[in-house]
Motif scaffolding. Structure first.
Motif, short mmCIF file in Angstrom:
data_model
loop_
_atom_site.label_atom_id
_atom_site.label_comp_id
_atom_site.label_asym_id
_atom_site.label_seq_id
_atom_site.Cartn_x
_atom_site.Cartn_y
_atom_site.Cartn_z
N UNK A 1 -8.71 14.71 9.68
CA UNK A 1 -8.33 14.99 10.97
C UNK A 1 -9.21 16.22 11.18
N UNK A 2 -10.16 16.21 12.39
CA UNK A 2 -10.84 17.45 12.31
C UNK A 2 -11.75 17.49 11.20
N UNK A 3 -12.43 16.57 10.69
CA UNK A 3 -13.33 16.65 9.57
C UNK A 3 -12.56 17.23 8.15
N UNK A 4 -11.36 17.13 8.12
CA UNK A 4 -10.61 17.66 6.90
C UNK A 4 -10.03 16.34 6.36
N UNK A 5 -10.21 16.13 4.91
CA UNK A 5 -9.55 14.86 4.61
C UNK A 5 -8.11 15.37 4.37
N UNK A 6 -7.14 14.35 4.87
CA UNK A 6 -5.80 14.46 4.76
C UNK A 6 -5.14 13.93 3.47
N UNK A 7 -5.60 12.75 3.14
CA UNK A 7 -5.57 11.83 2.20
C UNK A 7 -6.08 10.40 2.24
N UNK A 8 -5.40 9.48 1.31
CA UNK A 8 -6.26 8.18 1.35
C UNK A 8 -4.83 7.25 1.48
N UNK A 9 -5.23 5.98 1.97
CA UNK A 9 -4.39 4.78 2.18
C UNK A 9 -5.16 4.03 1.19
N UNK A 10 -4.29 3.41 0.08
CA UNK A 10 -4.73 2.34 -0.82
C UNK A 10 -3.75 1.26 -0.58
N UNK A 11 -4.52 -0.01 -0.56
CA UNK A 11 -4.09 -1.34 -0.25
C UNK A 11 -4.40 -2.35 -0.89
N UNK A 12 -3.56 -3.46 -1.43
CA UNK A 12 -4.01 -4.56 -2.12
C UNK A 12 -3.51 -5.50 -1.26
N UNK A 13 -4.65 -6.27 -0.88
CA UNK A 13 -4.32 -7.82 0.18
C UNK A 13 -4.35 -8.74 -0.80
N UNK A 14 -3.30 -9.73 -0.51
CA UNK A 14 -3.40 -11.19 -1.27
C UNK A 14 -3.04 -12.12 -0.24
N UNK A 15 -3.98 -13.28 -0.30
CA UNK A 15 -3.96 -14.38 0.80
C UNK A 15 -2.75 -15.07 0.17
N UNK A 16 -1.87 -15.70 0.92
CA UNK A 16 -0.70 -16.42 0.57
C UNK A 16 -0.87 -17.99 1.12
N UNK B 1 0.85 -1.20 0.01
CA UNK B 1 0.04 -0.06 0.12
C UNK B 1 0.85 1.28 -0.05
N UNK B 2 0.22 2.28 0.14
CA UNK B 2 0.59 3.67 0.03
C UNK B 2 -0.20 4.76 0.54
N UNK C 1 4.47 8.27 1.48
CA UNK C 1 4.94 6.85 2.06
C UNK C 1 4.37 5.52 1.31
N UNK C 2 5.22 4.51 1.22
CA UNK C 2 4.53 3.37 0.81
C UNK C 2 5.02 2.19 1.73
N UNK C 3 4.25 1.06 1.66
CA UNK C 3 4.62 -0.07 2.74
C UNK C 3 4.20 -1.40 2.27
N UNK C 4 4.54 -2.42 3.10
CA UNK C 4 4.20 -3.81 2.97
C UNK C 4 3.98 -4.16 4.21
N UNK C 5 2.83 -4.93 4.30
CA UNK C 5 2.39 -5.39 5.50
C UNK C 5 2.34 -6.98 5.44
N UNK C 6 2.77 -7.75 6.21
CA UNK C 6 2.70 -9.33 6.55
C UNK C 6 1.67 -9.34 7.62
N UNK C 7 0.58 -10.16 7.36
CA UNK C 7 -0.46 -10.21 8.20
C UNK C 7 -0.54 -11.74 8.62
N UNK C 8 -0.76 -11.96 9.91
CA UNK C 8 -1.01 -13.32 10.49
C UNK C 8 -2.48 -13.42 11.04
N UNK C 9 -3.43 -13.89 10.38
CA UNK C 9 -4.66 -14.03 11.24
C UNK C 9 -5.21 -15.35 11.73
#
Length: 180
Positions: free
Chosen positions: A165-180, A52-53, A63-71
């Motif tokens: 924040x305080x009702x004003x949009x700061x931006x968006x996070x867009x993520x793409x999840x993929x099951x392993x 995501x970013x 900012x961009x990032x990767x997330x490893x998720x264990x559920x």
């Protein structure tokens, strides 16, 4: 004359920022784009990877990032251990505990989340809202997240989160999840 041009330029930028910040967010679907049924407790069990970013209202991607998720799912609580790796090398861990409160409703909490997060599944869509003290360089920033997720296939999920924040949009996070 130069001051007038600077003023006009500043007003144009402010207008563009306001227009971008006011763009419409998704709404709960009246009809669905697919016959898929999103069930968080099925999708997130096991290992999932997200990419995501964050994009601010002016279109910058700081900012961009990767997330490893264990559920894990115990029949009542979905626990998500999220390990973030940011493009600058910093890391963060967030552990969510989500409780299924009805056939299609959820509540949840994680460190930094203020109050209780709540969400609703509708067909292939999930909407999740919460307030969080988000870690940033030099401290935290209290923001609101309005997350929208769409099940694209059995192993892919698209997430668009509106950050304000305080009702004003700061931006968006867009993520793409993929099951392993």
């Amino acid at each position: 004359m130069i001051a007038r041009r600077v003023l006009i330029g500043a007003l144009a930028i402010a207008g563009l920022a306001a227009l971008t910040a006011c763009s419409a967010k998704p709404r709960a679907p009246k009809s669905f784009l697919s016959d898929r049924q999103l069930n968080l407790e099925e999708f997130f069990v096991g290992k999932t990877v997200a990419h995501g970013q964050f994009q601010d209202v002016l279109g910058n991607v700081p900012r961009r990032f990767t997330v490893d998720i264990k559920g894990t799912w115990d029949g009542e609580t979905l626990t998500l251990v999220e390990d973030f790796i940011y493009d600058d090398g910093t890391t963060e861990q967030r552990i969510w505990s989500l409780t299924k409160t009805g056939e299609d409703t959820w509540t949840g909490n994680a460190p930094g989340v203020l109050g209780t997060a709540s969400g609703v599944e509708r067909g292939d869509t999930f909407n999740w809202a919460y307030k969080i003290d988000l870690p940033i360089k030099g401290g935290t920033m209290r923001v609101n997240f309005d997350d929208w997720m769409w099940l694209l296939s059995d192993d892919r999920l698209l997430n668009r989160a509106y950050v304000s924040r305080y009702g004003v949009r700061l931006g968006e996070v867009i993520l793409f999840f993929e099951k392993q």
